[in-house]
Design a protein around this motif. Structure first.
Motif, PDB file in Angstrom:
ATOM      1  N   LEU A 328       0.814  -1.219   0.000  1.00 48.27           N
ATOM      2  CA  LEU A 328       0.000   0.000   0.000  1.00 48.27           C
ATOM      3  C   LEU A 328       0.847   1.269   0.000  1.00 48.27           C
ATOM      4  O   LEU A 328       0.490   2.283  -0.601  1.00 48.27           O
ATOM      5  CB  LEU A 328      -0.916  -0.011   1.225  1.00 48.27           C
ATOM      6  N   MET A 329       2.000   1.216   0.668  1.00 51.48           N
ATOM      7  CA  MET A 329       2.857   2.399   0.767  1.00 51.48           C
ATOM      8  C   MET A 329       3.452   2.818  -0.572  1.00 51.48           C
ATOM      9  O   MET A 329       3.895   3.950  -0.728  1.00 51.48           O
ATOM     10  CB  MET A 329       3.988   2.159   1.777  1.00 51.48           C
ATOM     11  N   GLU A 330       3.479   1.890  -1.529  1.00 52.90           N
ATOM     12  CA  GLU A 330       4.008   2.243  -2.844  1.00 52.90           C
ATOM     13  C   GLU A 330       3.087   3.218  -3.582  1.00 52.90           C
ATOM     14  O   GLU A 330       3.481   3.806  -4.584  1.00 52.90           O
ATOM     15  CB  GLU A 330       4.214   0.981  -3.701  1.00 52.90           C
ATOM     16  N   LEU A 331       1.866   3.369  -3.079  1.00 46.18           N
ATOM     17  CA  LEU A 331       0.928   4.314  -3.691  1.00 46.18           C
ATOM     18  C   LEU A 331       1.088   5.726  -3.126  1.00 46.18           C
ATOM     19  O   LEU A 331       0.274   6.597  -3.396  1.00 46.18           O
ATOM     20  CB  LEU A 331      -0.514   3.839  -3.476  1.00 46.18           C
ATOM     21  N   ILE A 384      -5.867   5.866   3.043  1.00 49.27           N
ATOM     22  CA  ILE A 384      -5.245   4.703   3.682  1.00 49.27           C
ATOM     23  C   ILE A 384      -6.058   4.267   4.903  1.00 49.27           C
ATOM     24  O   ILE A 384      -6.291   3.071   5.126  1.00 49.27           O
ATOM     25  CB  ILE A 384      -3.796   5.021   4.106  1.00 49.27           C
ATOM     26  N   PHE A 385      -6.512   5.246   5.696  1.00 47.19           N
ATOM     27  CA  PHE A 385      -7.319   4.939   6.882  1.00 47.19           C
ATOM     28  C   PHE A 385      -8.595   4.179   6.490  1.00 47.19           C
ATOM     29  O   PHE A 385      -9.005   3.240   7.169  1.00 47.19           O
ATOM     30  CB  PHE A 385      -7.698   6.222   7.629  1.00 47.19           C
ATOM     31  N   GLN A 401      -1.459   3.987  14.161  1.00 51.07           N
ATOM     32  CA  GLN A 401      -0.840   5.043  14.956  1.00 51.07           C
ATOM     33  C   GLN A 401       0.296   5.718  14.179  1.00 51.07           C
ATOM     34  O   GLN A 401       0.500   6.936  14.292  1.00 51.07           O
ATOM     35  CB  GLN A 401      -0.297   4.469  16.276  1.00 51.07           C
ATOM     36  N   LYS A 402       1.042   4.943  13.381  1.00 49.31           N
ATOM     37  CA  LYS A 402       2.100   5.529  12.555  1.00 49.31           C
ATOM     38  C   LYS A 402       1.508   6.549  11.586  1.00 49.31           C
ATOM     39  O   LYS A 402       2.072   7.625  11.353  1.00 49.31           O
ATOM     40  CB  LYS A 402       2.835   4.436  11.765  1.00 49.31           C
ATOM     41  N   MET A 403       0.347   6.195  11.032  1.00 45.95           N
ATOM     42  CA  MET A 403      -0.339   7.105  10.113  1.00 45.95           C
ATOM     43  C   MET A 403      -0.812   8.362  10.847  1.00 45.95           C
ATOM     44  O   MET A 403      -0.685   9.483  10.346  1.00 45.95           O
ATOM     45  CB  MET A 403      -1.542   6.409   9.472  1.00 45.95           C
ATOM     46  N   VAL A 404      -1.349   8.158  12.031  1.00 42.48           N
ATOM     47  CA  VAL A 404      -1.830   9.287  12.835  1.00 42.48           C
ATOM     48  C   VAL A 404      -0.671  10.222  13.186  1.00 42.48           C
ATOM     49  O   VAL A 404      -0.790  11.446  13.090  1.00 42.48           O
ATOM     50  CB  VAL A 404      -2.523   8.786  14.116  1.00 42.48           C
ATOM     51  N   ASP A 405       0.465   9.649  13.574  1.00 48.22           N
ATOM     52  CA  ASP A 405       1.634  10.448  13.930  1.00 48.22           C
ATOM     53  C   ASP A 405       2.127  11.268  12.744  1.00 48.22           C
ATOM     54  O   ASP A 405       2.479  12.444  12.887  1.00 48.22           O
ATOM     55  CB  ASP A 405       2.771   9.548  14.439  1.00 48.22           C
ATOM     56  N   LEU A 406       2.143  10.631  11.552  1.00 48.81           N
ATOM     57  CA  LEU A 406       2.556  11.361  10.352  1.00 48.81           C
ATOM     58  C   LEU A 406       1.581  12.493  10.062  1.00 48.81           C
ATOM     59  O   LEU A 406       1.981  13.608   9.721  1.00 48.81           O
ATOM     60  CB  LEU A 406       2.639  10.413   9.156  1.00 48.81           C
TER      61      LEU A 406
END
Length: 519
Positions: A328-331, A384-385, A401-406
């Motif tokens: 997914l991160m490649e998007l 992503i969420f 949480q990594k997404m939230v922090d970013l």
């Protein structure tokens, strides 16, 4: 890349000439075909589950528009990738100027191109002083050791030396003349003014008032080749000299590593914060944004791997879902790496180690995207969420949480840059047509985003002289300086002279600092 693919497919043109972005972003552009292949792989993985379910329930699968888009785009990307690496049909022409920083930058680019399998046969040394009658200033701009450096660094390549013209290369006639000289159809001859023109001396130390502002963040920006890195470094030195009790950090989002070259440090600036020689309060670092983004993606993948290893929810097809979540991160949107560079600055701010941050930004086109990127990335994170919510049976709290922090860091970046009295943008340009156009676009974006900017630096102004060549160059510059003064009458216009020596190392930077800031 897609546009190039479309042009190739249409077969309307026999030859395509591509004017690339500055060095660091040229590398990114040329690596895009591989990145796009990864994006298409993720899209294909998402479609794989849909195909499997259709076959399971209906016994067969009929290709739809999504399948056709993936296949057609993959063919387009392959077409561009094959063209770039086809040494019979494609050639990359490297262009430098006879200055050490530019020569070293292009040397690195040529090495990277060779690794990519992209052919380089010729190197153009542009803006070489060839005037027959040279004043003392002109003579100092023509340095045999710089031309020797080009010959040594690019031994084995065809080196073409192109002259510095007394007037701007603009319009059909001057471009035609330039082309004839480039391809050896005509010898370079210049026509100089027959009478002396008088120009005022360049006022110095006009930005002393800038140092009195209570700032935490200074961004130096403009189009490529206007001297952003040198002025950013000089600005850092100015603050360090003015405020002995404050710690100043100079950093960059430009992947070309020009900051290391301009400070001429024995210790590389690319791995950790380095104290600049001769100071006890001036520090610099070139943030490896690409590496930081890659590490962030790897952490995400490891988190997905760990979740699937420990727990598999009911009704989940691992063969598809695990791969999709992993890839997914490649998007991620192009340019995210530049934003990641600022998140590292946010981390430094949290540690409260430095008082003032001076940012040497990427070239204008990339800077505009960079400034507008926070909203784009926040929208991407929301998408992503939404996908992660579909996997409620999995314990994805740490990943979420990594997404939230970013997302929180991006909000802090917006607060830091936009509509903040603690942040100021220094606009850097040169008095040429392209410089004026880029400045106009950049100014419009800064005003739209409510980024403070009150100073415009016009760099590389030819000093007052009786030399016909210098007078011709200055006459051109004066025309554009009048336009800048008229269009930005509410801004402080600062003229910085073209120096008779290279700016490399702390001593030459201190001289530039004194010229601009008076300290």
């Amino acid at each position: 890349v897609i546009k190039i693919a479309e042009l190739l497919k249409e077969k309307k043109y026999n030859l395509i000439i591509l004017d690339t972005a500055p060095t660091g972003h040229t590398k990114v552009l040329l690596s895009l075909p591989q990145a796009m292949k990864r994006w298409l792989k993720v899209a294909d993985l998402m479609m794989a589950k849909h195909r499997f379910m259709s076959r399971s329930m209906g016994g067969k699968y009929v290709k739809d528009e999504c399948d056709e888009f993936i296949e057609n785009t993959a063919q387009d990307v392959d077409r561009v990738n094959n063209l770039l690496k086809n040494q019979e049909t494609t050639e990359f022409v490297a262009v430098t100027i006879p200055e050490p920083v530019s020569i070293l930058e292009i040397e690195g680019l040529v090495k990277d191109l060779n690794k990519m399998g992209i052919k380089v046969k010729s190197v153009i040394a542009n803006r070489v002083m060839m005037a027959e009658e040279k004043c003392a200033f002109c003579a100092t701009r023509l340095k045999d050791e710089h031309l020797k450096m080009i010959e040594d660094k690019f031994a084995g390549y065809q080196i073409i030396k192109m002259p510095l013209f007394p007037t701007e290369i603009r319009g059909k006639d001057s471009l035609n003349e330039y082309g004839q000289i480039l391809f050896g159809e005509k010898e370079f001859k210049i026509t100089l003014p027959w009478r002396w023109l008088r120009f005022s001396d360049i006022p110095q130390s006009k930005m002393a008032g800038f140092l009195k502002k209570d700032l935490n963040f200074v961004i130096c920006g403009g189009k490529g080749g206007v001297g952003k890195t040198a002025i950013a470094a000089a600005t850092g030195i100015a603050f360090a000299k003015k405020y002995k009790n404050k710690k100043i950090l100079v950093t960059t989002t430009d992947p070309a590593h020009a900051l290391s070259k301009i400070f001429d440090q024995a210790i590389p600036l690319t791995t950790e914060v380095v104290l600049i020689k001769g100071f006890d309060n001036l520090f610099a670092i070139e943030i490896d944004a690409q590496k930081r983004l890659q590490n962030w993606k790897e952490d995400y993948r490891e988190g997905i791997e760990e979740v699937f290893r420990k727990f598999v929810g009911p009704g989940v097809n691992i063969a598809f879902d695990k791969e999709v979540l992993e890839e997914l991160m490649e998007l991620s949107p192009p340019g995210l790496e530049e934003l990641m560079a600022l998140t590292e600055i946010i981390d430094l701010i949290k540690e409260n180690k430095y008082d003032i941050y001076v940012l040497d930004s990427a070239a204008s086109g990339h800077l505009l995207r960079f400034l507008e990127l926070p909203d784009l990335v926040r929208d991407w994170l929301k998408s992503i969420f939404k996908i992660l919510r579909k996997y409620q049976g999995f314990k994805l709290e740490e990943i979420a949480q990594k997404m939230v922090d970013l997302s929180k860091d991006i909000r802090k970046i917006q607060e830091l840059l936009f509509n903040s009295s603690k942040t100021e943008f220094i606009m850097i340009t040169i008095p040429e047509e392209m410089g004026i156009r880029i400045t106009k676009d950049l100014a419009a974006s800064l005003e739209k985003l409510k980024v403070n900017y009150n100073y415009i630096i016009a760099n590389f102004i030819i000093p007052s002289s009786k030399c016909g060549f210098c007078l011709a160059k200055r006459k051109d510059q004066e025309k554009y300086l009048k336009i800048i003064k008229k269009q930005y009458s509410d801004k402080n216009l600062i003229l910085v002279p073209l120096l008779d020596h290279d700016i490399k190392g702390v001593d030459s930077l201190k001289e530039l600092t004194k010229t601009i800031y008076g300290v």
